[in-house]
Design an enzyme around this catalytic site. Structure first.
Site, PDB file in Angstrom:
ATOM      1  N   CYS A  48      75.028  14.037 -97.005  1.00 51.89           N
ATOM      2  CA  CYS A  48      75.385  15.450 -97.070  1.00 51.89           C
ATOM      3  C   CYS A  48      76.447  15.716 -98.139  1.00 51.89           C
ATOM      4  O   CYS A  48      77.526  15.116 -98.099  1.00 51.89           O
ATOM      5  CB  CYS A  48      75.903  15.896 -95.707  1.00 51.89           C
ATOM      6  SG  CYS A  48      76.609  17.555 -95.690  1.00 51.89           S
ATOM      7  N   TRP A  81      72.320  15.038 -85.527  1.00 54.23           N
ATOM      8  CA  TRP A  81      72.847  13.800 -86.111  1.00 54.23           C
ATOM      9  C   TRP A  81      73.077  12.748 -85.036  1.00 54.23           C
ATOM     10  O   TRP A  81      73.663  13.017 -83.990  1.00 54.23           O
ATOM     11  CB  TRP A  81      74.166  14.081 -86.833  1.00 54.23           C
ATOM     12  CG  TRP A  81      74.047  15.000 -88.002  1.00 54.23           C
ATOM     13  CD1 TRP A  81      74.495  16.287 -88.079  1.00 54.23           C
ATOM     14  CD2 TRP A  81      73.463  14.696 -89.283  1.00 54.23           C
ATOM     15  NE1 TRP A  81      74.221  16.816 -89.324  1.00 54.23           N
ATOM     16  CE2 TRP A  81      73.589  15.863 -90.080  1.00 54.23           C
ATOM     17  CE3 TRP A  81      72.854  13.572 -89.824  1.00 54.23           C
ATOM     18  CZ2 TRP A  81      73.126  15.924 -91.392  1.00 54.23           C
ATOM     19  CZ3 TRP A  81      72.386  13.632 -91.130  1.00 54.23           C
ATOM     20  CH2 TRP A  81      72.523  14.794 -91.905  1.00 54.23           C
ATOM     21  N   ARG A 113      72.892  24.833 -85.922  1.00 54.94           N
ATOM     22  CA  ARG A 113      72.757  23.435 -86.326  1.00 54.94           C
ATOM     23  C   ARG A 113      74.084  22.714 -86.121  1.00 54.94           C
ATOM     24  O   ARG A 113      75.151  23.294 -86.307  1.00 54.94           O
ATOM     25  CB  ARG A 113      72.352  23.340 -87.798  1.00 54.94           C
ATOM     26  CG  ARG A 113      70.921  23.708 -88.096  1.00 54.94           C
ATOM     27  CD  ARG A 113      70.564  23.446 -89.554  1.00 54.94           C
ATOM     28  NE  ARG A 113      71.356  24.254 -90.480  1.00 54.94           N
ATOM     29  CZ  ARG A 113      72.315  23.790 -91.266  1.00 54.94           C
ATOM     30  NH1 ARG A 113      72.640  22.505 -91.256  1.00 54.94           N
ATOM     31  NH2 ARG A 113      72.972  24.598 -92.085  1.00 54.94           N
ATOM     32  N   PHE A 114      74.002  21.461 -85.747  1.00 60.50           N
ATOM     33  CA  PHE A 114      75.199  20.635 -85.564  1.00 60.50           C
ATOM     34  C   PHE A 114      75.509  19.984 -86.902  1.00 60.50           C
ATOM     35  O   PHE A 114      74.849  19.027 -87.298  1.00 60.50           O
ATOM     36  CB  PHE A 114      74.951  19.595 -84.469  1.00 60.50           C
ATOM     37  CG  PHE A 114      74.421  20.183 -83.190  1.00 60.50           C
ATOM     38  CD1 PHE A 114      75.238  20.940 -82.381  1.00 60.50           C
ATOM     39  CD2 PHE A 114      73.086  20.010 -82.835  1.00 60.50           C
ATOM     40  CE1 PHE A 114      74.752  21.497 -81.205  1.00 60.50           C
ATOM     41  CE2 PHE A 114      72.590  20.559 -81.672  1.00 60.50           C
ATOM     42  CZ  PHE A 114      73.428  21.305 -80.842  1.00 60.50           C
ATOM     43  N   VAL A 116      77.719  18.443 -90.334  1.00 65.03           N
ATOM     44  CA  VAL A 116      78.778  17.571 -90.822  1.00 65.03           C
ATOM     45  C   VAL A 116      79.314  18.171 -92.121  1.00 65.03           C
ATOM     46  O   VAL A 116      78.576  18.887 -92.820  1.00 65.03           O
ATOM     47  CB  VAL A 116      78.253  16.144 -91.059  1.00 65.03           C
ATOM     48  CG1 VAL A 116      77.978  15.435 -89.753  1.00 65.03           C
ATOM     49  CG2 VAL A 116      77.001  16.142 -91.946  1.00 65.03           C
ATOM     50  N   TYR A 179      70.226  24.921-102.497  1.00 63.86           N
ATOM     51  CA  TYR A 179      69.618  25.184-101.195  1.00 63.86           C
ATOM     52  C   TYR A 179      68.892  26.526-101.196  1.00 63.86           C
ATOM     53  O   TYR A 179      67.830  26.673-100.576  1.00 63.86           O
ATOM     54  CB  TYR A 179      70.681  25.163-100.090  1.00 63.86           C
ATOM     55  CG  TYR A 179      71.175  23.786 -99.754  1.00 63.86           C
ATOM     56  CD1 TYR A 179      70.575  23.045 -98.738  1.00 63.86           C
ATOM     57  CD2 TYR A 179      72.229  23.212-100.445  1.00 63.86           C
ATOM     58  CE1 TYR A 179      71.019  21.768 -98.426  1.00 63.86           C
ATOM     59  CE2 TYR A 179      72.680  21.938-100.146  1.00 63.86           C
ATOM     60  CZ  TYR A 179      72.072  21.218 -99.139  1.00 63.86           C
ATOM     61  OH  TYR A 179      72.512  19.958 -98.830  1.00 63.86           O
TER      62      TYR A 179
END
Length: 322
Positions: A48, A81, A113-114, A116, A179
């Site tokens: 990421c 994740w 969304r979870f 990072v 993106y």
């Protein structure tokens, strides 16, 4: 219920979800989370770019023994994740199997969304922050007492206005822009993002033609934020996200600039191209339904001479390499 999901506008433009946990970790104790060595765990994916920023800053500032690091598997499943890289599939510090457990412990109604990076408060198991833009700035400013001797000034006060201005354009058109190209749902939205991306890359090339770094005479937060997108460009964004006017290797100034940073301690040694490629190509079935991971590109060019020393400046200013 807290709604923090990605969205698509009526024009087909992809919109990134907002950061849900924006509390800061502060040196003066004015926030819910005080600076405290050993208390926090930085959870990242090496794939990421948003998380990669924090890995670079943590290393450059010498905070490895102050803030521990947890690395998730580059492949997510429907639960998000996973800590499958660790023994028995659990993070050894927090005991988590999935990052989602910490998110839901913090906000049981969270429905996005979870993401990072996320900083976990190990005393509670909850997410202290997932506010990636502020996180790296706070590592530079709020954690100063715990920086290593010789740590560079990544966000010097005298340059902050200029750094912020550069960062805003880079975020909108480059970091976010790739993106917006990749997840666009209309030709119009895609081409608008595509044009803005390459217009910004052209402007950055001009800016960097006669200067080694984006702001000032040494590396700052601005260089870190641009680097994490550039280093992924040919491996992922050029093909997977259809950002294909040029490869990075076909943009001479930016390619030399990116190689200069890559060969600087704290940058290239924090890049994991295997994680990067496997994550993008195997977790976006709408873009790459067969999940095939490309064998290329050839990575040997990252280690070739760049010639940027002739422009002057010093990577770490009055500081030293990590």
């Amino acid at each position: 219920m807290t709604s923090t999901k990605d969205a698509v506008t009526a024009r087909g433009e992809w919109v990134r979800q907002a950061n849900r946990f924006t509390e800061r970790i502060t040196a003066d104790g004015s926030s819910a989370y005080p600076v405290e060595p050993g208390r926090y765990r930085l959870v990242v994916s090496l794939a990421c770019p948003w998380a990669h920023r924090s890995v670079i800053v943590r290393r450059l500032l010498g905070l490895e023994d102050v803030i521990s690091l947890g690395v998730v598997d580059p492949i997510r499943d429907e639960r998000g994740w996973r800590f499958t890289l660790d023994p028995r599939g659990r993070d050894p510090v927090t005991g988590l199997e999935f990052l989602s457990e910490a998110y839901l412990a913090t906000d049981p109604d969270f429905d996005g969304r979870f993401t990072v990076p996320a900083v976990i408060d190990t005393t509670t198991g909850k997410v202290a922050t997932n506010d990636y833009p502020q996180l790296t700035l706070d590592l530079s400013t709020q954690w100063r007492r715990h920086h290593r001797a010789g740590a560079p000034e990544l966000y010097p006060e005298r340059l902050r206005a200029e750094i912020d201005e550069v960062n805003a354009g880079v975020f909108r058109d480059v970091n976010q822009g790739v993106y917006r190209c990749g997840f666009a749902r209309s030709q119009e939205a895609y081409e608008e993002a595509f044009d803005a991306l390459f217009a910004r890359l052209d402007a950055l090339s001009e800016r960097l033609r006669e200067r080694r770094y984006l702001v000032g005479d040494s590396i700052t937060e601005a260089d870190i934020r641009l680097f994490t997108t550039l280093v992924r460009f040919d491996a992922v964004y050029h093909g997977h996200f259809k950002c294909n006017r040029h490869k990075l290797t076909e943009l001479p100034v930016l390619w030399a600039y990116a190689r200069d940073l890559f060969q600087t301690p704290g940058f290239g040694d924090t890049v994991d191209f295997d994680h990067i490629k496997r994550h993008y190509y195997r977790t976006h079935p709408g873009i790459n339904p067969n999940g095939l991971v490309p064998a290329g590109p050839d990575l040997s060019g990252w280690h070739t001479e760049h010639g940027r020393e002739a422009l002057g400046g010093s990577a770490f200013g009055e500081g030293t390499a990590p």
